[in-house]
Motif scaffolding. Structure first.
Motif, mmCIF file in Angstrom:
data_model
loop_
_atom_site.group_PDB
_atom_site.id
_atom_site.type_symbol
_atom_site.label_atom_id
_atom_site.label_comp_id
_atom_site.label_asym_id
_atom_site.label_seq_id
_atom_site.Cartn_x
_atom_site.Cartn_y
_atom_site.Cartn_z
ATOM 1 N N LEU A 1 -7.166 -4.768 8.880
ATOM 2 C CA LEU A 1 -7.465 -5.899 7.990
ATOM 3 C C LEU A 1 -7.746 -5.421 6.571
ATOM 4 O O LEU A 1 -7.306 -6.040 5.601
ATOM 5 N N THR A 2 -8.502 -4.316 6.458
ATOM 6 C CA THR A 2 -8.828 -3.803 5.123
ATOM 7 C C THR A 2 -7.558 -3.383 4.391
ATOM 8 O O THR A 2 -7.394 -3.677 3.202
ATOM 9 N N ILE A 3 -6.642 -2.730 5.110
ATOM 10 C CA ILE A 3 -5.387 -2.301 4.474
ATOM 11 C C ILE A 3 -4.617 -3.506 3.939
ATOM 12 O O ILE A 3 -4.067 -3.467 2.835
ATOM 13 N N VAL B 1 -2.373 6.825 13.071
ATOM 14 C CA VAL B 1 -3.722 7.401 13.064
ATOM 15 C C VAL B 1 -4.739 6.349 13.522
ATOM 16 O O VAL B 1 -5.684 6.657 14.248
ATOM 17 N N ILE B 2 -4.529 5.081 13.117
ATOM 18 C CA ILE B 2 -5.441 4.023 13.544
ATOM 19 C C ILE B 2 -5.385 3.885 15.069
ATOM 20 O O ILE B 2 -6.416 3.785 15.735
ATOM 21 N N LEU C 1 -9.010 -3.248 14.271
ATOM 22 C CA LEU C 1 -8.782 -4.510 13.555
ATOM 23 C C LEU C 1 -9.349 -4.445 12.137
ATOM 24 O O LEU C 1 -8.687 -4.829 11.166
ATOM 25 N N VAL C 2 -10.593 -3.931 12.028
ATOM 26 C CA VAL C 2 -11.235 -3.850 10.704
ATOM 27 C C VAL C 2 -10.420 -2.960 9.771
ATOM 28 O O VAL C 2 -10.168 -3.313 8.613
ATOM 29 N N LEU C 3 -9.951 -1.808 10.275
ATOM 30 C CA LEU C 3 -9.183 -0.883 9.434
ATOM 31 C C LEU C 3 -7.873 -1.525 8.979
ATOM 32 O O LEU C 3 -7.514 -1.484 7.799
ATOM 33 N N VAL D 1 -0.177 6.048 8.803
ATOM 34 C CA VAL D 1 -1.526 5.498 8.946
ATOM 35 C C VAL D 1 -1.673 4.645 10.225
ATOM 36 O O VAL D 1 -2.662 4.804 10.945
ATOM 37 N N LEU E 1 -11.923 -3.489 17.884
ATOM 38 C CA LEU E 1 -12.490 -4.098 16.683
ATOM 39 C C LEU E 1 -12.409 -3.123 15.502
ATOM 40 O O LEU E 1 -12.100 -3.519 14.378
ATOM 41 N N THR F 1 -6.005 -6.338 3.080
ATOM 42 C CA THR F 1 -6.819 -7.060 2.092
ATOM 43 C C THR F 1 -6.784 -6.388 0.712
ATOM 44 O O THR F 1 -6.932 -7.063 -0.307
ATOM 45 N N ILE F 2 -6.592 -5.063 0.678
ATOM 46 C CA ILE F 2 -6.615 -4.343 -0.604
ATOM 47 C C ILE F 2 -5.628 -4.946 -1.625
ATOM 48 O O ILE F 2 -6.017 -5.218 -2.771
ATOM 49 N N MET G 1 0.846 -1.204 0.000
ATOM 50 C CA MET G 1 0.000 0.000 0.000
ATOM 51 C C MET G 1 0.872 1.242 0.000
ATOM 52 O O MET G 1 1.716 1.404 0.869
ATOM 53 N N THR H 1 -7.177 6.695 16.611
ATOM 54 C CA THR H 1 -8.622 6.497 16.463
ATOM 55 C C THR H 1 -9.131 5.546 17.536
ATOM 56 O O THR H 1 -10.146 5.792 18.181
#
Lengths: 198, 191
Positions: free
Chosen positions: A142-144, A115-116, A138-140, A112, A135, A146-147, A1, A119
């Protein structure tokens, strides 16, 4: 990324993500509440130049960000010049551009993951109401990760179709992409369950 | 099947939200793909429509929200590629909020009643959620940020309507094709 982050060691880079975002929010709010005068515009632009200089981003980066916003400036300025006094039109446009440039400075100087984390910390209070900041983090994250996987599927599909000489169409590209990706989602869900995420 | 526990997290739902967020990002990063001849369109709003029709209201809106949070945190995931906190203080901010609400409305209409997607309901859902809702939120914000009269802002957005109608057709075709190819994609979890 490839994130928008630029490496550096200036004070803006060292400032923790949470306070930096708060500071930006306060400045952005103040700028949008001030009356549209040349004084306000001058102060806003001086602040932008100072921030880019102090952060070590330099005039080139500032120019690059301005160039990125060129259409925005045209779209905002031209209609306002028709209906509003020139000073007000220029001050209004300059205000929005200054806020966008400051937001870009925050983005350029903050990693990033930092920042996560900020957050997650900032959402700490939601635990009392059943929220789950960990959570969200984790979602943020995981998405990074997964892209690139989904981008890989997209490349495989394009290459397979090119090899067969098939003409590239949106439907014949997106349907296999969705099937491969949603199968991957089910594997991902099982993997998360196996690792005891809750 | 998962056991029904209220407030328990369905990890497969979570994984679908994550993966669909990634799909929307990849569709934004991909260069415009020529459709019906040679007109290239960016496919990111197509991703927003599909999030609603495939994942349903809540999960679809969540997937769009995840993309936008990542954009705000500094990843250049919007078509362009654009990103960073700046896009949320510019004129396009309203459209980005509209995407979230739009995906929810699309899911609510497209998935109402039956599990099986019906083409006309998918098309109506995409027109209402993917065009009307998004413009209804986007245009006033453009007007507020640029200090343009509402009518002028509305007229200047009309240029994008033909492309959006095309995306409605494509989203409907893809949703029906996906149902035939992989019905498990439409599995209903909670919500």
């Amino acid at each position: 990324m490839i994130a928008l982050y630029r490496t550096g060691t200036g004070p803006l880079h060292r400032l923790a993500a949470g306070p930096k975002l708060l500071l930006f929010a306060v400045i952005a709010l103040t700028l949008s509440l001030l009356a549209p005068t040349l004084w306000m515009l001058g102060a806003a632009l001086a602040l932008v130049v100072a921030v880019y200089a102090v952060a070590g981003l330099g005039a080139r980066e500032l120019g690059r960000q301005l160039w990125t916003s060129r259409w925005l400036i045209v779209i905002m300025l031209v209609p306002q010049l028709i209906v509003l006094p020139p000073v007000v039109a220029v001050a209004n446009t300059g205000r929005v551009v200054a806020i966008i440039l400051l937001a870009a400075a925050v983005t350029l100087t903050t990693r990033v993951p930092a920042v996560i984390e900020a957050t997650e910390r900032g959402l700490g209070w939601t635990r009392r109401f059943g929220g789950n900041p960990a959570l969200v983090g984790l979602v943020l994250a995981l998405t990074i990760t997964t892209i690139p996987v989904i981008a890989g599927f997209a490349t495989v599909i394009r290459e397979a179709q090119a090899a067969r000489g098939a003409r590239m169409r949106l439907t014949t590209f997106v349907v296999p992409l969705l099937v491969m990706s949603l199968r991957h989602a089910d594997d991902l869900g099982d993997a998360l369950a196996a690792r005891g995420v809750e | 099947m998962t056991t029904r526990r209220p407030a328990a997290l369905d990890l497969r739902d979570l994984a679908r939200i994550v993966v669909f967020a990634a799909i929307i990002a990849v569709l934004g990063l991909a260069p415009g793909i020529p459709v019906f001849g040679s007109v290239p369109i960016t496919s990111q709003t197509l991703g927003v429509m599909l999030a609603g029709t495939v994942l349903g209201a809540w999960r679809g809106a969540a997937a769009v929200l995840v993309v936008e949070v990542l954009v705000a945190l500094g990843l250049p995931l919007l078509a362009g590629p654009r990103g960073g906190a700046g896009v949320f203080v510019g004129p396009s901010a309203g459209y980005l909020i509209g995407w979230i609400v739009g995906a929810f409305v699309i899911g609510a209409i497209a998935r109402a009643g039956s599990r099986r997607p019906v083409w006309w309901r998918t098309a109506i859902a995409c027109v209402v959620g993917g065009i009307l809702v998004i413009y209804a939120i986007g245009i006033p914000v453009v007007s507020a940020v640029t200090h343009l009269p509402l009518a002028t802002a509305a007229i200047s957005s009309l240029a994008f309507v033909p492309g959006d109608l095309l995306k409605v057709v494509i989203a409907t075709l893809i949703t029906q094709a996906l149902w035939r190819a992989y019905p498990a994609a439409f599995r209903r979890g909670r919500a």
